[in-house]
Scaffold this active site. Sequence first.
Site, short mmCIF file in Angstrom:
data_model
loop_
_atom_site.label_atom_id
_atom_site.label_comp_id
_atom_site.label_asym_id
_atom_site.label_seq_id
_atom_site.Cartn_x
_atom_site.Cartn_y
_atom_site.Cartn_z
N LEU A 182 0.80 -1.22 0.00
CA LEU A 182 0.00 0.00 0.00
C LEU A 182 0.84 1.27 0.00
CD1 LEU A 182 -2.67 -1.06 2.64
CD2 LEU A 182 -2.91 -1.02 0.16
N ARG A 183 2.13 1.13 0.11
CA ARG A 183 2.97 2.33 0.21
C ARG A 183 2.87 3.22 -1.01
NH1 ARG A 183 8.37 0.17 3.25
NH2 ARG A 183 7.36 -0.19 5.25
#
Length: 125
Positions: free
Chosen positions: A62-63
């Site tokens: 998700l970064r």
Amino acid sequence: MIRRRDAYDRDPAGFAAQWGGAEAGLRGRILAAREALPRVAVPDAAYERAAQLCMALGTDGLRGELTLIRAARALAALEGSAAVGDAELRRVAPPALRHRLRRNPLDEAVAGTRVERAIAELFGP
């Protein structure tokens, strides 16, 4: 950049006099953006677009989405926009995502080109 650094090295006081006004203006914009940042809205559509772009690029975790949304929100605040939209996502995607791409040794496309191609496919030309 080299010319500016050389100008500073040769005459720091003259350099400061030449660029002081522009620096003060930028500083004011940044301070105003910091103040406005908590009020910049991120519509669901922007979250969806960020996720779609990251999925299209195959970024891990998700970064990528988080970085993309944070950068788009900061840009919107700097430019005085009330909400994040496609324009902000398009502008921040290359620097935010270029280094997050998985490397395929058989893929000769440069990371920046891959990001630009995915942006064009998702957002249009």
